[in-house]
Write a protein that holds these residues in place. Structure first.
Motif, PDB file in Angstrom:
ATOM      1  N   ARG A  18      -5.736  -9.090  16.129  1.00  0.00           N
ATOM      2  CA  ARG A  18      -6.561  -9.588  15.036  1.00  0.00           C
ATOM      3  C   ARG A  18      -7.518 -10.673  15.515  1.00  0.00           C
ATOM      4  N   VAL A  19      -8.664 -10.740  14.837  1.00  0.00           N
ATOM      5  CA  VAL A  19      -9.661 -11.768  15.093  1.00  0.00           C
ATOM      6  C   VAL A  19      -9.994 -12.399  13.751  1.00  0.00           C
ATOM      7  N   ASN A  20      -9.925 -13.722  13.663  1.00  0.00           N
ATOM      8  CA  ASN A  20     -10.167 -14.441  12.416  1.00  0.00           C
ATOM      9  C   ASN A  20     -11.610 -14.879  12.291  1.00  0.00           C
ATOM     10  N   SER A  21     -12.094 -14.889  11.068  1.00  0.00           N
ATOM     11  CA  SER A  21     -13.424 -15.347  10.725  1.00  0.00           C
ATOM     12  C   SER A  21     -13.316 -16.042   9.367  1.00  0.00           C
ATOM     13  N   PRO A  22     -14.261 -16.889   8.994  1.00  0.00           N
ATOM     14  CA  PRO A  22     -14.153 -17.550   7.687  1.00  0.00           C
ATOM     15  C   PRO A  22     -14.159 -16.572   6.507  1.00  0.00           C
ATOM     16  N   ALA A  23     -14.859 -15.458   6.611  1.00  0.00           N
ATOM     17  CA  ALA A  23     -15.000 -14.534   5.490  1.00  0.00           C
ATOM     18  C   ALA A  23     -14.059 -13.332   5.557  1.00  0.00           C
ATOM     19  N   PHE A  24     -13.451 -13.091   6.708  1.00  0.00           N
ATOM     20  CA  PHE A  24     -12.592 -11.919   6.849  1.00  0.00           C
ATOM     21  C   PHE A  24     -11.703 -12.057   8.079  1.00  0.00           C
ATOM     22  N   VAL A  25     -10.706 -11.163   8.159  1.00  0.00           N
ATOM     23  CA  VAL A  25      -9.881 -11.013   9.353  1.00  0.00           C
ATOM     24  C   VAL A  25     -10.072  -9.575   9.811  1.00  0.00           C
ATOM     25  N   LEU A  26     -10.392  -9.389  11.076  1.00  0.00           N
ATOM     26  CA  LEU A  26     -10.539  -8.042  11.637  1.00  0.00           C
ATOM     27  C   LEU A  26      -9.264  -7.702  12.389  1.00  0.00           C
ATOM     28  N   GLN A  27      -8.582  -6.646  11.947  1.00  0.00           N
ATOM     29  CA  GLN A  27      -7.372  -6.167  12.621  1.00  0.00           C
ATOM     30  C   GLN A  27      -7.725  -4.858  13.315  1.00  0.00           C
ATOM     31  N   SER A  28      -7.158  -4.643  14.491  1.00  0.00           N
ATOM     32  CA  SER A  28      -7.474  -3.410  15.217  1.00  0.00           C
ATOM     33  C   SER A  28      -6.229  -2.880  15.923  1.00  0.00           C
ATOM     34  N   ARG A  29      -6.262  -1.564  16.169  1.00  0.00           N
ATOM     35  CA  ARG A  29      -5.147  -0.920  16.863  1.00  0.00           C
ATOM     36  C   ARG A  29      -5.672   0.333  17.557  1.00  0.00           C
ATOM     37  N   PRO A  30      -5.386   0.504  18.851  1.00  0.00           N
ATOM     38  CA  PRO A  30      -5.786   1.746  19.532  1.00  0.00           C
ATOM     39  C   PRO A  30      -4.902   2.907  19.082  1.00  0.00           C
ATOM     40  N   ARG A  31      -5.489   4.097  19.038  1.00  0.00           N
ATOM     41  CA  ARG A  31      -4.734   5.303  18.684  1.00  0.00           C
ATOM     42  C   ARG A  31      -4.614   6.197  19.901  1.00  0.00           C
ATOM     43  N   ASP A  32      -3.621   7.077  19.872  1.00  0.00           N
ATOM     44  CA  ASP A  32      -3.392   7.984  20.994  1.00  0.00           C
ATOM     45  C   ASP A  32      -4.193   9.270  20.882  1.00  0.00           C
ATOM     46  N   ASP A  33      -4.706   9.573  19.690  1.00  0.00           N
ATOM     47  CA  ASP A  33      -5.436  10.838  19.528  1.00  0.00           C
ATOM     48  C   ASP A  33      -6.918  10.660  19.861  1.00  0.00           C
ATOM     49  N   SER A  34      -7.664  11.736  19.789  1.00  0.00           N
ATOM     50  CA  SER A  34      -9.087  11.675  20.127  1.00  0.00           C
ATOM     51  C   SER A  34      -9.943  11.758  18.868  1.00  0.00           C
ATOM     52  N   GLY A  35      -9.405  11.309  17.740  1.00  0.00           N
ATOM     53  CA  GLY A  35     -10.132  11.342  16.480  1.00  0.00           C
ATOM     54  C   GLY A  35     -11.208  10.269  16.412  1.00  0.00           C
ATOM     55  N   PRO A  36     -11.959  10.266  15.317  1.00  0.00           N
ATOM     56  CA  PRO A  36     -13.042   9.292  15.166  1.00  0.00           C
ATOM     57  C   PRO A  36     -12.504   7.894  14.872  1.00  0.00           C
ATOM     58  N   ILE A  37     -13.378   6.923  14.936  1.00  0.00           N
ATOM     59  CA  ILE A  37     -13.047   5.557  14.555  1.00  0.00           C
ATOM     60  C   ILE A  37     -12.747   5.564  13.064  1.00  0.00           C
ATOM     61  N   ARG A  38     -11.672   4.879  12.669  1.00  0.00           N
ATOM     62  CA  ARG A  38     -11.341   4.781  11.253  1.00  0.00           C
ATOM     63  C   ARG A  38     -11.332   3.317  10.856  1.00  0.00           C
ATOM     64  N   ILE A  39     -11.806   3.034   9.649  1.00  0.00           N
ATOM     65  CA  ILE A  39     -11.854   1.655   9.182  1.00  0.00           C
ATOM     66  C   ILE A  39     -11.372   1.581   7.746  1.00  0.00           C
ATOM     67  N   GLY A  40     -10.632   0.519   7.430  1.00  0.00           N
ATOM     68  CA  GLY A  40     -10.127   0.295   6.088  1.00  0.00           C
ATOM     69  C   GLY A  40     -10.504  -1.096   5.615  1.00  0.00           C
ATOM     70  N   PHE A  41     -10.501  -1.266   4.312  1.00  0.00           N
ATOM     71  CA  PHE A  41     -10.875  -2.541   3.698  1.00  0.00           C
ATOM     72  C   PHE A  41      -9.794  -2.931   2.712  1.00  0.00           C
ATOM     73  N   THR A  42      -9.433  -4.208   2.701  1.00  0.00           N
ATOM     74  CA  THR A  42      -8.446  -4.682   1.749  1.00  0.00           C
ATOM     75  C   THR A  42      -8.753  -6.127   1.381  1.00  0.00           C
ATOM     76  N   VAL A  43      -8.448  -6.453   0.135  1.00  0.00           N
ATOM     77  CA  VAL A  43      -8.612  -7.812  -0.376  1.00  0.00           C
ATOM     78  C   VAL A  43      -7.404  -8.092  -1.255  1.00  0.00           C
ATOM     79  N   THR A  44      -6.700  -9.178  -0.996  1.00  0.00           N
ATOM     80  CA  THR A  44      -5.488  -9.481  -1.754  1.00  0.00           C
ATOM     81  C   THR A  44      -5.825 -10.126  -3.097  1.00  0.00           C
ATOM     82  N   LYS A  45      -4.863 -10.110  -3.998  1.00  0.00           N
ATOM     83  CA  LYS A  45      -5.064 -10.655  -5.344  1.00  0.00           C
ATOM     84  C   LYS A  45      -5.272 -12.166  -5.351  1.00  0.00           C
ATOM     85  N   LYS A  46      -4.850 -12.840  -4.310  1.00  0.00           N
ATOM     86  CA  LYS A  46      -5.038 -14.295  -4.291  1.00  0.00           C
ATOM     87  C   LYS A  46      -6.515 -14.675  -4.121  1.00  0.00           C
ATOM     88  N   ASN A  47      -7.370 -13.686  -3.829  1.00  0.00           N
ATOM     89  CA  ASN A  47      -8.800 -13.949  -3.647  1.00  0.00           C
ATOM     90  C   ASN A  47      -9.600 -13.868  -4.935  1.00  0.00           C
TER      91      ASN A  47
END
Length: 132
Positions: A18-47
């Motif tokens: 993970r990499v922290n920023s004032p406006a967001f946290v970027l989490q990343s994980r390598p995959r074993d398959d040869s599929g495309p880049i996937r990205i997800g978005f989440t915001v918790t209720k405390k925001n």
């Protein structure tokens, strides 16, 4: 680029780097398959309430649309976790933050850092402690 939609995928990425920023946290994980880049978005209720969380999520999606795909590593999953500052932070600044986050070497979570390490210094194993 595909979207992450299943809870199991989000949980798997949460255990990655993970990499922290004032406006967001970027989490990343390598995959074993040869599929495309996937990205997800989440915001918790405390925001905030639903409209505020949706506004944060929309801003994060627009950031990713404007980002050069070359910055993302192939065969990786990413999750952007929105923070409340994403509502008030200038969009151009957030875009720069995202570019920096993708170019930084990611810091691993405490769970990953503690794997493979022995016991903490100065502590004895539980079996050898006296129980008087």
């Amino acid at each position: 680029m595909d979207r992450l939609r299943q809870r199991a995928d989000f949980l798997a990425v949460a255990n990655g780097a993970r990499v922290n920023s004032p406006a967001f946290v970027l989490q990343s994980r390598p995959r074993d398959d040869s599929g495309p880049i996937r990205i997800g978005f989440t915001v918790t209720k405390k925001n905030g309430n639903a409209p505020e969380r949706n506004r944060i999520r929309r801003r994060l999606r627009e950031l990713v649309k404007r980002l050069e795909p070359v910055l993302m590593q192939p065969h990786h999953d990413y999750v952007l976790v929105g923070r409340r500052d994403a509502l008030s932070r200038p969009f151009a600044t957030m875009l720069d933050d995202l570019r920096i986050a993708f170019s930084k070497p990611a810091r691993h979570t405490a769970k990953e850092q503690s794997k493979g390490r022995g016991q903490r210094p100065g502590t004895a194993p539980a079996a050898s402690r006296k129980t008087d």
